[in-house]
Design a protein around this motif. Sequence first.
Motif, PDB file in Angstrom:
ATOM      1  N   THR A 174      -9.081   3.822   7.888  1.00 20.29           N
ATOM      2  CA  THR A 174      -8.769   4.961   7.030  1.00 20.29           C
ATOM      3  C   THR A 174     -10.039   5.697   6.624  1.00 20.29           C
ATOM      4  N   CYS A 209       0.835  -1.202   0.000  1.00 18.58           N
ATOM      5  CA  CYS A 209       0.000   0.000   0.000  1.00 18.58           C
ATOM      6  C   CYS A 209       0.871   1.253   0.000  1.00 18.58           C
ATOM      7  N   PHE A 256      -9.199   8.515   0.722  1.00 16.76           N
ATOM      8  CA  PHE A 256      -9.254   7.858  -0.578  1.00 16.76           C
ATOM      9  C   PHE A 256      -9.796   8.801  -1.653  1.00 16.76           C
ATOM     10  N   GLN A 257     -10.754   9.636  -1.265  1.00 20.09           N
ATOM     11  CA  GLN A 257     -11.323  10.569  -2.242  1.00 20.09           C
ATOM     12  C   GLN A 257     -10.263  11.561  -2.723  1.00 20.09           C
ATOM     13  N   ARG A 286     -12.752   7.757   4.512  1.00 23.76           N
ATOM     14  CA  ARG A 286     -13.077   7.766   3.089  1.00 23.76           C
ATOM     15  C   ARG A 286     -12.511   9.001   2.399  1.00 23.76           C
ATOM     16  N   TYR A 328      -2.786  11.646   4.167  1.00 21.13           N
ATOM     17  CA  TYR A 328      -2.499  10.207   4.087  1.00 21.13           C
ATOM     18  C   TYR A 328      -2.665   9.529   5.450  1.00 21.13           C
ATOM     19  N   LYS A 382      -7.793   9.741  -4.959  1.00 30.93           N
ATOM     20  CA  LYS A 382      -8.364   9.427  -6.271  1.00 30.93           C
ATOM     21  C   LYS A 382      -8.297  10.630  -7.200  1.00 30.93           C
ATOM     22  N   THR A 399     -13.087  -1.601  -6.688  1.00 32.03           N
ATOM     23  CA  THR A 399     -13.158  -0.163  -6.431  1.00 32.03           C
ATOM     24  C   THR A 399     -14.477   0.206  -5.777  1.00 32.03           C
TER      25      THR A 399
END
Length: 243
Positions: free
Chosen positions: A174, A40, A179-180, A176, A86, A183, A213
């Motif tokens: 983690t 990761c 991740f957004q 969301r 992060y 992305k 995903t």
Amino acid sequence: MKKLYNKADLTRDKSLDYQKRMMIRQFTEKMSDREHLFPCVPAMIGYSLDQLRYGFVGDPTEEDTIHELADLLRIYSERSREYGKYTSLIIFYDISEEMNKTHGIEQYEQLFWKQLSELIDQDNAEWPSEIPTDPNHNMWEFCFHGERYFVYCATPSHKNRNSRSFPTYMLAITPRWVFQQFKESKYAEKIIEKVRRRIEKYDSVPIHPELKTYGENNNYEWKQYFLRDDNQSLSKCPFHFKQ
């Protein structure tokens, strides 16, 4: 009151016992190994930038432990945006030698889902209205204190799937929004490809077919939270939503 730690806190806090210091040492070794790179990439960036936060809880079979976990996740939910883009919350459980010797993958899996179901019972905040409460919906994910989370579990029983192996029972939680933001990065697709290549080298079993995903029609997030040591999955999510 339980507390969250950063790297400096872990160094300064003389009250941490040998077992907790060993957990941190083992985690550091895993994240710092340049020969066998942890798959990761965002997690490794979070570690190197000191944006991860660490917490310690007791035996997952004991009633007090879920209260400890809820306290830590509540604190983290309120402060996570201060830590960096992060960030993740790393939770180390204090498991007994007997559990380490006797528990297999499926027993740890049962413990994991029991912890999540009991954790939601400790949440006084409303479940986010935009997130379904049925885990068999492609937009479902675990929520706590109004935040949406991806929950990763590692155990001492994982042998083939090294990316899910750790000497003690461990969670990485983690938000969301992490991740957004990731992305939206122009490098996101290349990094995702790199992660998959690293998994292929890191694990001695093929990439789990449920690693998909979020939001895709054929994706169910709960199937990614706890990956078994082979490519099998539970047919039904054990998570029980608080009504």
